[in-house]
Design a protein around this motif. Structure first.
Motif, PDB file in Angstrom:
ATOM      1  N   GLN A   1       4.895  -8.236   1.175  1.00 45.13           N
ATOM      2  CA  GLN A   1       5.127  -6.944   0.537  1.00 45.13           C
ATOM      3  C   GLN A   1       5.113  -7.087  -0.982  1.00 45.13           C
ATOM      4  O   GLN A   1       4.515  -6.301  -1.684  1.00 45.13           O
ATOM      5  CB  GLN A   1       6.484  -6.413   0.994  1.00 45.13           C
ATOM      6  N   ASN A   2       5.797  -8.122  -1.472  1.00 46.90           N
ATOM      7  CA  ASN A   2       5.852  -8.331  -2.913  1.00 46.90           C
ATOM      8  C   ASN A   2       5.039  -9.574  -3.279  1.00 46.90           C
ATOM      9  O   ASN A   2       5.488 -10.689  -3.062  1.00 46.90           O
ATOM     10  CB  ASN A   2       7.309  -8.518  -3.350  1.00 46.90           C
TER      11      ASN A   2
ATOM     12  N   GLY B   1       1.173  -3.835 -10.153  1.00 39.44           N
ATOM     13  CA  GLY B   1       1.545  -4.138  -8.761  1.00 39.44           C
ATOM     14  C   GLY B   1       0.348  -4.183  -7.822  1.00 39.44           C
ATOM     15  O   GLY B   1       0.185  -5.107  -7.032  1.00 39.44           O
TER      16      GLY B   1
ATOM     17  N   GLN C   1      -1.362  -7.436  -5.854  1.00 44.31           N
ATOM     18  CA  GLN C   1      -1.580  -7.546  -4.412  1.00 44.31           C
ATOM     19  C   GLN C   1      -3.032  -7.945  -4.147  1.00 44.31           C
ATOM     20  O   GLN C   1      -3.317  -8.717  -3.232  1.00 44.31           O
ATOM     21  CB  GLN C   1      -1.209  -6.231  -3.705  1.00 44.31           C
TER      22      GLN C   1
ATOM     23  N   GLU D   1       3.812  -5.915   5.694  1.00 48.07           N
ATOM     24  CA  GLU D   1       4.054  -4.732   4.867  1.00 48.07           C
ATOM     25  C   GLU D   1       3.354  -4.876   3.501  1.00 48.07           C
ATOM     26  O   GLU D   1       4.001  -4.717   2.459  1.00 48.07           O
ATOM     27  CB  GLU D   1       5.562  -4.533   4.652  1.00 48.07           C
TER      28      GLU D   1
ATOM     29  N   THR E   1       1.479  -3.132   1.645  1.00 45.12           N
ATOM     30  CA  THR E   1       1.275  -2.038   0.687  1.00 45.12           C
ATOM     31  C   THR E   1       2.527  -1.187   0.480  1.00 45.12           C
ATOM     32  O   THR E   1       2.482  -0.190  -0.233  1.00 45.12           O
ATOM     33  CB  THR E   1       0.117  -1.124   1.158  1.00 45.12           C
ATOM     34  N   THR E   2       3.640  -1.590   1.087  1.00 43.74           N
ATOM     35  CA  THR E   2       4.849  -0.758   1.033  1.00 43.74           C
ATOM     36  C   THR E   2       5.318  -0.519  -0.398  1.00 43.74           C
ATOM     37  O   THR E   2       5.799   0.566  -0.730  1.00 43.74           O
ATOM     38  CB  THR E   2       5.971  -1.426   1.858  1.00 43.74           C
ATOM     39  N   ALA E   3       5.166  -1.528  -1.257  1.00 45.36           N
ATOM     40  CA  ALA E   3       5.695  -1.393  -2.616  1.00 45.36           C
ATOM     41  C   ALA E   3       4.720  -0.676  -3.557  1.00 45.36           C
ATOM     42  O   ALA E   3       5.023  -0.501  -4.727  1.00 45.36           O
ATOM     43  CB  ALA E   3       6.022  -2.781  -3.163  1.00 45.36           C
ATOM     44  N   LEU E   4       3.573  -0.241  -3.031  1.00 46.91           N
ATOM     45  CA  LEU E   4       2.548   0.327  -3.920  1.00 46.91           C
ATOM     46  C   LEU E   4       2.474   1.847  -3.783  1.00 46.91           C
ATOM     47  O   LEU E   4       2.836   2.404  -2.746  1.00 46.91           O
ATOM     48  CB  LEU E   4       1.179  -0.269  -3.560  1.00 46.91           C
ATOM     49  N   ASP E   5       1.955   2.501  -4.831  1.00 48.99           N
ATOM     50  CA  ASP E   5       1.848   3.958  -4.697  1.00 48.99           C
ATOM     51  C   ASP E   5       0.662   4.299  -3.783  1.00 48.99           C
ATOM     52  O   ASP E   5      -0.196   3.466  -3.496  1.00 48.99           O
ATOM     53  CB  ASP E   5       1.808   4.671  -6.057  1.00 48.99           C
TER      54      ASP E   5
ATOM     55  N   GLN F   1      -2.331   2.018  -2.375  1.00 51.32           N
ATOM     56  CA  GLN F   1      -2.218   1.633  -0.957  1.00 51.32           C
ATOM     57  C   GLN F   1      -3.555   1.830  -0.259  1.00 51.32           C
ATOM     58  O   GLN F   1      -4.054   0.953   0.426  1.00 51.32           O
ATOM     59  CB  GLN F   1      -1.225   2.576  -0.261  1.00 51.32           C
TER      60      GLN F   1
ATOM     61  N   THR G   1       3.856  -3.673  10.061  1.00 51.25           N
ATOM     62  CA  THR G   1       4.160  -2.478   9.271  1.00 51.25           C
ATOM     63  C   THR G   1       5.096  -1.540  10.024  1.00 51.25           C
ATOM     64  O   THR G   1       5.267  -1.649  11.234  1.00 51.25           O
ATOM     65  CB  THR G   1       2.853  -1.722   8.905  1.00 51.25           C
TER      66      THR G   1
END
Ligand code: SF4
Length: 322
Positions: free
Chosen positions: A96-97, A154, A158, A177, A179-183, A187, A209
């Motif tokens: 995720q990160n 970000g 990724q 996950e 793309t969870t931290a991306l807008d 994403q 996910t």
């Protein structure tokens, strides 16, 4: 299709000072070569523990049972050298990160080159050329090889994470996950990129996910997880069109169309089963509106309801009994 990864009756128990946490409970799953499989479920369902087990990366204190075979060989019985080849080589993982995977003190070029050297090598010039190609593959100009992770946004980080993961030409990419931290716009770009790369390289993909829209866009098959086990499995089109398990029906809410807007999980009454204190019988029974007497004491097994569509629920096993 030939099986690449086979998870057989996997059980994982974490021991804490005061109790036991039953994170994965008798999970069986197969991923074929070139297949994309989505593993979906709420936080705490055991998705990430399953991925870590596939790489034999569980903490030493974890008690495990069952087995995981990679190309027919037990991951749990591999030697350290074989495991090193497996992790980041045969199987790559993106998180995720991406900052957790990228080292801030090395340039992205140096980091991609390290992976290339560890998995194949070659002359310095060839390695640098390949690193540049990989960066371009994920849509970043190669002159940015000399930049540090902190100099990227970000979404770009990724992309770098994906380039680094692809550097070893993995046969299986596990994306947890990603793309969870991306807008939302970024994403969509990252998902499109992953889809394209997966198809182009015939790499298998395990997409972890809680976002059903991602599964419908990217995956051929879906496995729905609840309380550390698979409660429904099948082709994405079948499961999304005709969800059977009350939990899957709850997740899908108003049964969105495959070509409809991306939807996140809808709320299901009650809380996810406490892995320190799992209910007897069907683990979903305290939340299930269709719960019957036997559900409270008897755990349902996964049964085939139609071709390539399995469910673990007494409602259906009753119906299919002669
Ligand atoms: Fe509900 Fe029973 Fe099916 Fe579990 S087995 S999902 S409690 S109907």
């Amino acid at each position: 299709m030939e099986t690449l990864l086979s998870i057989k009756e996997l059980g994982v128990v974490y021991h804490t000072e005061r109790s036991k946490v039953y994170a994965v409970n008798g999970l069986s799953l197969e991923i074929a070569k070139g297949e994309s499989l989505g593993l979906v479920g709420e936080t705490g369902a055991g998705k990430t523990t399953t991925a870590l087990a596939a790489l034999n990366l569980l903490p030493k204190s974890a008690e495990r049972s069952g087995d995981i075979l990679y190309e027919g060989k037990s991951v749990f019985h591999m030697r350290e050298r074989e495991l090193l080849k497996l992790r980041g080589g045969e199987i790559a993982m993106i998180f995720q990160n991406p900052l957790t995977a990228l080292n801030p003190v090395f340039t992205v070029g140096e980091q991609i080159e390290m992976v290339l050297r560890a998995h194949g090598g070659g002359k310095n010039r060839q390695i640098r050329e390949r690193a540049g190609e990989l960066l371009e593959t994920v849509g970043i100009p190669r002159y940015r090889l000399k930049d540090y992770p902190g100099q990227f946004s970000g979404g770009m980080r990724q992309r770098v994470g994906i380039a680094a993961a692809l550097a070893s030409s993995p046969k299986l990419l596990i994306a947890d996950e990603p793309t969870t931290a991306l807008d939302v716009t970024i994403q969509a770009q990252i998902l499109e990129l992953m889809k394209e790369l997966q198809l182009r390289s015939n790499m298998s993909l395990l997409m972890i996910t809680h976002n059903l829209g991602i599964i419908s866009e990217l995956c051929q098959h879906v496995a729905v997880m609840y309380a550390g086990t698979i409660i429904e499995y099948g082709e994405v089109a079948k499961v999304f069109k005709n969800p059977l398990h009350p939990y899957t029906i709850g997740l899908l809410g108003a049964l969105p169309k495959l070509d409809g807007p991306r939807s996140r999980l809808t709320a299901i009454p009650g809380r996810i089963a406490d892995p320190q204190n799992l209910p007897p019988g069907c683990p979903f029974h305290p939340r299930c509106e269709r719960c019957q007497e036997e559900c409270q004491s008897k755990t349902p097994g996964l049964a085939a309801i139609e071709e390539k569509h399995f469910v673990s629920c007494h409602l259906y096993t009753k119906e299919v009994r002669p």
